[in-house]
Scaffold this motif. Structure first.
Motif, PDB file in Angstrom:
ATOM      1  N   LYS A   1       6.064   0.905  -2.339  1.00  0.00           N
ATOM      2  CA  LYS A   1       5.880  -0.184  -1.992  1.00  0.00           C
ATOM      3  C   LYS A   1       7.298  -0.916  -2.046  1.00  0.00           C
ATOM      4  O   LYS A   1       7.566  -1.227  -3.254  1.00  0.00           O
ATOM      5  N   ALA A   2       7.936  -1.394  -1.150  1.00  0.00           N
ATOM      6  CA  ALA A   2       9.324  -1.669  -1.313  1.00  0.00           C
ATOM      7  C   ALA A   2       9.343  -3.138  -1.112  1.00  0.00           C
ATOM      8  O   ALA A   2      10.034  -3.962  -0.580  1.00  0.00           O
ATOM      9  N   LYS A   3       8.584  -3.900  -2.124  1.00  0.00           N
ATOM     10  CA  LYS A   3       8.409  -5.426  -2.089  1.00  0.00           C
ATOM     11  C   LYS A   3       7.574  -5.526  -3.631  1.00  0.00           C
ATOM     12  O   LYS A   3       7.167  -4.733  -4.062  1.00  0.00           O
ATOM     13  N   GLU A   4       7.628  -6.877  -3.894  1.00  0.00           N
ATOM     14  CA  GLU A   4       6.629  -7.274  -4.855  1.00  0.00           C
ATOM     15  C   GLU A   4       5.359  -6.870  -4.679  1.00  0.00           C
ATOM     16  O   GLU A   4       4.539  -6.742  -3.704  1.00  0.00           O
ATOM     17  N   ILE A   5       4.933  -6.437  -5.940  1.00  0.00           N
ATOM     18  CA  ILE A   5       3.386  -5.781  -5.727  1.00  0.00           C
ATOM     19  C   ILE A   5       2.720  -6.558  -6.782  1.00  0.00           C
ATOM     20  O   ILE A   5       2.877  -7.166  -8.028  1.00  0.00           O
ATOM     21  N   THR A   6       1.241  -6.654  -6.803  1.00  0.00           N
ATOM     22  CA  THR A   6       0.581  -7.470  -7.493  1.00  0.00           C
ATOM     23  C   THR A   6      -0.510  -6.542  -8.479  1.00  0.00           C
ATOM     24  O   THR A   6      -0.834  -5.287  -7.942  1.00  0.00           O
ATOM     25  N   PHE A   7      -1.179  -7.112  -9.450  1.00  0.00           N
ATOM     26  CA  PHE A   7      -2.028  -6.259 -10.202  1.00  0.00           C
ATOM     27  C   PHE A   7      -3.265  -5.830  -9.283  1.00  0.00           C
ATOM     28  O   PHE A   7      -3.617  -4.689  -9.386  1.00  0.00           O
ATOM     29  N   GLU A   8      -3.720  -6.703  -8.507  1.00  0.00           N
ATOM     30  CA  GLU A   8      -4.833  -6.295  -7.454  1.00  0.00           C
ATOM     31  C   GLU A   8      -4.450  -5.034  -6.657  1.00  0.00           C
ATOM     32  O   GLU A   8      -5.342  -4.175  -6.421  1.00  0.00           O
ATOM     33  N   GLU A   9      -3.313  -5.156  -6.256  1.00  0.00           N
ATOM     34  CA  GLU A   9      -2.689  -4.007  -5.196  1.00  0.00           C
ATOM     35  C   GLU A   9      -2.844  -2.753  -5.864  1.00  0.00           C
ATOM     36  O   GLU A   9      -3.191  -1.822  -5.557  1.00  0.00           O
ATOM     37  N   LEU A  10      -2.169  -2.859  -7.224  1.00  0.00           N
ATOM     38  CA  LEU A  10      -2.274  -1.673  -8.145  1.00  0.00           C
ATOM     39  C   LEU A  10      -3.751  -1.141  -8.582  1.00  0.00           C
ATOM     40  O   LEU A  10      -3.813   0.003  -8.364  1.00  0.00           O
TER      41      LEU A  10
END
Length: 160
Positions: free
Chosen positions: A143-152
């Motif tokens: 993921k070459a962008k900002e990531i969220t807790f929900e995505e993780l």
């Protein structure tokens, strides 16, 4: 006597906290690959820097992952791309101030042409970036962008 014991106790807590913050490992790409090669653990490797605003913004998500999966085979490693002049003292102080819970390492390579193919050829080298690794299934996601807790959480829960 009680005051002296209390002061010794407080001092030992402060010393323990500062010694933990001083133990930031220095990794090259090969070191990081070796560190994330375990078959029984899901790895979340985030590349960030203290000077990168989106990176700093997403760090609480990794603290939440660390807490949510503390009893599961999930390992979060935050790999700092801060400048050499900041390692280890300034970086350690910053990590302590922000109360980062996951393992923090400092990336000591400077030539992206050499290290990117070793880490994730599909990554273009921008920050922030996160590599999600499941060595049991062979799944790797960049993921070459900002990531969220929900995505993780969604990705981790699919792996467990």
């Amino acid at each position: 006597m009680k005051k002296l014991c209390f002061l010794v106790f407080v001092f030992s807590l402060l010393a323990a906290g500062s010694s933990r913050a001083q133990n930031i490992a220095s990794y090259a790409a090969d070191d990081l690959n070796k560190r994330t090669s375990g078959k029984d653990t899901i790895y979340i490797v985030n590349f960030w820097a203290t000077w990168c605003i989106p990176c700093v913004k997403e760090l609480p998500a990794f603290n939440k992952v660390q807490e949510a999966y503390k009893d599961r085979p999930v390992k979060v490693i935050l790999v700092s791309f801060d400048f050499k002049e900041q390692y280890p003292d300034k970086l350690s102080a910053w990590v302590r101030k922000k109360q980062l819970k996951p393992e923090v390492a400092w990336f000591n390579e400077t030539n992206p042409t050499l290290y990117i193919p070793k880490l994730a050829p599909e990554w273009e080298g921008g920050l922030p970036a996160t590599i999600l690794i499941n060595n049991t299934t062979g799944e790797r996601l960049v993921k070459a962008k900002e990531i969220t807790f929900e995505e993780l959480k969604t990705w981790i829960d699919k792996q467990l």
